[in-house]
Write a protein that holds these residues in place. Structure first.
Motif, short mmCIF file in Angstrom:
data_model
loop_
_atom_site.label_atom_id
_atom_site.label_comp_id
_atom_site.label_asym_id
_atom_site.label_seq_id
_atom_site.Cartn_x
_atom_site.Cartn_y
_atom_site.Cartn_z
N LEU A 1 15.53 5.22 3.32
CA LEU A 1 14.69 4.18 2.74
C LEU A 1 15.46 3.35 1.72
CD1 LEU A 1 11.36 6.18 2.20
CD2 LEU A 1 11.77 4.37 3.88
N LEU A 2 16.48 3.96 1.12
CA LEU A 2 17.32 3.26 0.14
C LEU A 2 18.77 3.35 0.58
CD1 LEU A 2 15.87 4.54 -3.28
CD2 LEU A 2 15.52 2.29 -2.24
N TYR B 1 1.41 8.99 14.87
CA TYR B 1 2.74 9.43 14.49
C TYR B 1 3.34 10.30 15.60
CZ TYR B 1 2.27 7.80 9.61
OH TYR B 1 2.14 7.05 8.48
N ARG C 1 1.05 7.94 0.82
CA ARG C 1 -0.13 7.11 1.11
C ARG C 1 -0.08 6.68 2.57
NH1 ARG C 1 0.25 3.04 -3.57
NH2 ARG C 1 2.41 3.71 -3.40
N LYS D 1 15.64 10.57 12.70
CA LYS D 1 14.33 10.98 12.17
C LYS D 1 13.61 11.97 13.09
CE LYS D 1 15.02 7.86 9.03
NZ LYS D 1 14.88 6.47 9.38
N SER E 1 0.82 -1.22 0.00
CA SER E 1 0.00 0.00 0.00
C SER E 1 0.85 1.27 0.00
CB SER E 1 -0.91 0.01 1.23
OG SER E 1 -0.13 0.15 2.39
N GLY E 2 2.16 1.12 0.19
CA GLY E 2 3.03 2.29 0.22
C GLY E 2 3.07 2.97 1.58
N THR E 3 2.31 2.46 2.54
CA THR E 3 2.30 3.08 3.87
C THR E 3 3.60 2.85 4.62
OG1 THR E 3 1.17 1.11 4.67
CG2 THR E 3 -0.20 3.01 4.15
N ILE E 4 4.43 1.94 4.11
CA ILE E 4 5.72 1.68 4.74
C ILE E 4 6.61 2.93 4.67
CG2 ILE E 4 6.84 0.80 2.64
CD1 ILE E 4 7.25 -0.76 6.09
N VAL E 5 6.41 3.75 3.64
CA VAL E 5 7.28 4.92 3.44
C VAL E 5 7.13 5.92 4.59
CG1 VAL E 5 7.75 6.88 1.94
CG2 VAL E 5 7.42 4.61 0.96
N PRO E 6 5.92 6.41 4.88
CA PRO E 6 5.83 7.31 6.04
C PRO E 6 6.16 6.61 7.35
CG PRO E 6 3.64 6.89 5.11
CD PRO E 6 4.63 6.33 4.15
N LEU E 7 5.86 5.33 7.46
CA LEU E 7 6.11 4.64 8.74
C LEU E 7 7.60 4.55 9.05
CD1 LEU E 7 5.07 3.10 11.18
CD2 LEU E 7 5.08 1.02 9.82
N LEU E 8 8.38 4.10 8.07
CA LEU E 8 9.81 3.88 8.34
C LEU E 8 10.62 5.18 8.37
CD1 LEU E 8 10.77 0.59 6.48
CD2 LEU E 8 10.11 0.96 8.85
N THR E 9 9.97 6.30 8.09
CA THR E 9 10.69 7.56 8.21
C THR E 9 10.27 8.30 9.49
OG1 THR E 9 9.06 8.45 6.66
CG2 THR E 9 11.20 7.87 5.79
N SER F 1 15.58 -4.60 4.28
CA SER F 1 14.92 -4.25 3.02
C SER F 1 15.09 -2.78 2.68
CB SER F 1 13.43 -4.58 3.10
OG SER F 1 12.77 -3.63 3.89
N GLN F 2 15.12 -2.48 1.40
CA GLN F 2 15.05 -1.12 0.92
C GLN F 2 13.61 -0.87 0.46
OE1 GLN F 2 18.54 0.46 -1.31
NE2 GLN F 2 18.99 -1.68 -1.68
N VAL F 3 13.22 0.37 0.51
CA VAL F 3 11.85 0.69 0.10
C VAL F 3 11.87 1.29 -1.29
CG1 VAL F 3 9.75 1.90 0.70
CG2 VAL F 3 11.25 1.06 2.50
N PHE F 4 11.65 0.44 -2.29
CA PHE F 4 11.71 0.90 -3.68
C PHE F 4 10.39 1.51 -4.11
CE2 PHE F 4 14.92 -2.48 -3.68
CZ PHE F 4 16.00 -1.74 -4.13
N GLU F 5 9.31 0.99 -3.49
CA GLU F 5 7.95 1.40 -3.84
C GLU F 5 7.43 0.63 -5.03
OE1 GLU F 5 5.24 5.20 -3.59
OE2 GLU F 5 6.52 4.17 -2.22
N LYS G 1 15.08 9.56 -1.02
CA LYS G 1 14.90 8.29 -0.30
C LYS G 1 16.18 7.81 0.37
CE LYS G 1 10.89 6.00 -2.17
NZ LYS G 1 10.42 4.80 -2.90
#
Ligand SMILES: Nc1ncnc2c1ncn2[C@@H]1O[C@H](COP(=O)(O)OP(=O)(O)O)[C@@H](O)[C@H]1O
Ligand SMILES: [Mg+2]
Lengths: 316, 314
Positions: B53-54, B101, B87, B76, A91-99, A312-316, B48
């Motif tokens: 993230l990367l 958050y 999203r 962070k 769902s892409g929600t990993i991006v805001p979560l892991l940041t 893992s890396q988040v490539f999306e 990223k």
């Protein structure tokens, strides 16, 4: 102009709770989860009804020999864990979560704990239902204080599948694949294990794979006999050695700490032949072994899940 | 104090594709730094890496004085990040999302209660905070994305194409928002593929194309590199001397040229001064019938820059 705001570093407990909340709000809003709960209730109801069909109207052991059941273990594991990690990537929600200021290990542990809480709650409700139903259908129940042991056992059994589902999801980042892999493995092991236990003279290898293991007879009196086409099964004395029966076996160890379980080979092509005694084991060994095997599986698969997530890396 | 962001020969490869190539980027504190480049230039990939993230294939990145790796929770605390087309979990309400958050940042209940309504107001989501995010439009998701990036009043705010997918009004609002947060002392690093957007809000610009930084400097220096300033073309009925005199008095108006009824007004500013110009003309008795901006398409700019910086080889 320098920006000087002293920020309090959050404690690990604050971060852990935040993740658990995040996850719980999700779990309890999953429609699938409600579905699994209904399914488990139906299975529990069948367990009340089935022995009654064999004219057993009293069974004081019903509550302590009750189990949510192996199919429910897998289903609950799948519905609570199948998109716990992979779904975030999908769902892409990993991006805001892991940041956010939460380490991946913390995210993993928080999610795992939320899964535990969710399953614990569901099972507690089902067990209470089974006690009430057991009393209504089968009269007064013995040793109700052992029911929590049965419940804990069921949770351990379920967590083997939770770990497998999480590992599959974390490695593939694909919830559907995680579901298919876990459920496929369950079906394969159930069929394979069933065949081996029926046909083999030495089925003890089944003790080491997730499933129902080997069936034996506990050398105790009591319980109720149910006879179906010449095979008599006692509601109390029948024992399965596998990881699906941890709760049941722990209860039996407490009730009969020194008892033994005998294992027979029955010729399924010739029911009238007397069963052949294969070997006997102590109840304590059986219970300990199934718990040990379960924890090895849980540890190995959780490690795989954690490691894949951590790297893992988040490539999306 | 170390720069907010500093990369050294940062490189990221996806298989045989080099998305970011030996990037040396420096974002000073308390600036609004625009990261400009066409789609596929490598902006998101760079960002990223900056937010962990990367993993970089080569080179290093430092953010707020710390070298960046994947999975650094405490770093962070100082970074607010709005992903490109963010999203969020559909099953959460807008307010719940910010609340959870906020907990991850270690904000206590008092802080969350003070900060969350303020942010919802700031991004224009007041009244919709109790709706499920699954019911939000794309624009609203962008807005909650900005709100969650500002939750912790971070030192550094990284916005990846914050106005993408917004309607023109929303785009203007986002620009105003960026200026507002910069005034509060946050460093802003904002990516965009729109030159005029970056021109309007940024103090510094880095232009990137095919993973290579073409230029990185203050807005003024970059704009000098780019051929000439923006020109306004205004068509005026009864164009007379007093109109021209009034315009010449404006500090940002350079030498004008006149052809028939049309004035070509080169501007020395990147601010949007159309309203002021039109008022000046009207006050001096002119009647405006048309006004156009003669800007530069991003492609033109890139071609120029590539010619200037790389001797013509794109
Ligand atoms: N996960 C990925 N796998 C392979 N290639 C990718 C991936 N993400 C981005 N790219 C490629 O890397 C280049 C840079 O992409 P990106 O950083 O998203 O650019 P921008 O944000 O400037 O539009 C593009 O050519 C894009 O196609
Ligand atoms: Mg991008």
């Amino acid at each position: 102009m320098e920006r000087q705001i002293e920020k309090q570093r959050p404690t690990w407990l604050q971060r852990f709770w935040a993740i658990t909340r995040y996850e719980m709000l999700w779990n309890i809003r999953k429609k699938r989860f409600i579905g699994a709960l209904i399914f488990a209730f139906v299975l529990a109801t069948i367990q009340f009804a089935l022995p009654a069909l064999f004219n057993i109207s009293e069974n004081p052991y019903f509550a302590i020999t009750f189990s949510v059941g192996n199919l429910s273990f897998v289903l609950f594991a799948i519905v609570t864990a199948m998109n716990s990690i992979s779904g975030e990537y999908e769902s892409g929600t990993i991006v805001p979560l892991l940041t956010k200021p939460v380490s991946r290990t913390m995210v993993f542990l928080g999610k795992l704990f939320a899964i535990f809480l969710t399953i614990l709650t569901a099972y507690a409700v089902i067990y209470i239902y089974s006690i009430v139903g057991g009393i209504v259908v089968y009269g007064p129940q013995y040793n109700l204080q052992l029911v929590p042991l049965a419940l804990i056992g069921d949770i351990i059994s379920t967590f083997i599948w939770v770990a497998i589902v999480l590992a599959a999801g974390s490695v593939t980042k694909n919830s559907l694949l995680a579901f298919l892999m876990a459920f496929g493995l369950f079906i394969a092991l159930a069929i394979g294990g069933g065949l081996i236990s029926q046909l083999s003279d030495n089925p003890s290898g089944l003790n080491y794979i997730p499933g129902s293991g080997v069936s034996g007879t506990l050398n105790v009196s009591g319980g109720q006999n149910i006879t179906v086409s010449n095979i008599t099964v006692n509601t109390l004395s029948s024992v399965s050695t596998g990881t699906d029966s941890i709760g049941n076996n722990m209860v039996k160890v407490v009730l009969y700490p020194t008892s033994n379980v005998s294992f027979y080979h029955r010729d399924i092509f010739n029911f009238t032949a007397p069963p052949k005694l294969l070997f006997a084991e102590s109840m304590g060994l059986i219970a300990l072994r199934s718990i040990g095997v379960a924890f090895v599986y849980i540890a190995v698969f959780l490690f795989i899940a954690w490691y894949a997530f951590k790297r893992s890396q988040v490539f999306e | 104090m170390e720069p907010a962001i500093e990369t050294t020969n940062l490189t990221k490869r996806y298989g045989s594709l080099t998305a970011v190539n030996q990037l040396n980027l420096k974002v000073e504190r308390n600036t609004i730094h625009g990261f400009l480049g066409p789609n596929g230039a490598g902006k998101t990939t760079t960002i990223k890496i900056l937010v962990g993230l990367l993993r970089a294939s080569e080179g290093t990145a430092r953010v707020l004085g710390q070298e960046v790796h994947v999975d650094q929770a405490d770093l962070k605390l100082g970074i607010g990040y709005m992903p490109e087309l963010p999203r969020f979990p559909k099953h959460l309400k807008g307010k719940e999302l910010l609340d959870i958050y906020g907990r991850m940042y270690g904000m206590n209940q008092l802080e969350r209660r003070a900060q969350i309504p303020k942010l919802l107001d700031l991004v224009g989501l007041k009244g919709r905070e109790n709706d499920l995010i699954g019911k939000y439009s794309k624009g609203m998701q962008q807005r909650i994305g900005i709100a969650q990036a500002l939750l912790n009043s971070p030192e550094l705010v990284i916005l990846d194409e914050p106005s993408i997918g917004l309607d023109p009004v929303g785009m203007v609002e986002v620009r105003e928002l960026v200026k507002t947060i910069s005034k509060e002392g946050m460093t802003v690093f904002v990516s965009s593929h729109l030159l005029f957007e970056v021109e309007q809000i940024c103090t510094h610009i880095t232009i990137i194309n095919r993973g290579v930084a073409l230029v990185s400097d203050t807005l003024q220096n970059v704009s000098n590199l780019i051929s000439g300033p923006i020109t306004l073309q205004v068509e005026i009925v009864n164009l007379n001397e007093s109109v021209i005199a009034a315009l010449k008095n404006l500090p940002y108006v350079k030498d004008m040229t006149k052809s028939n009824n049309t004035l070509n007004i080169p501007l020395k500013t990147f601010d949007d001064v159309r309203a002021e110009i039109s008022k000046t003309i009207t006050n001096a008795g002119g009647i405006i019938v048309a006004m156009n901006t003669k800007g530069h398409s991003l492609e033109e700019v890139f071609i120029q820059l590539i010619n200037k910086t790389q001797g013509g080889k794109p």
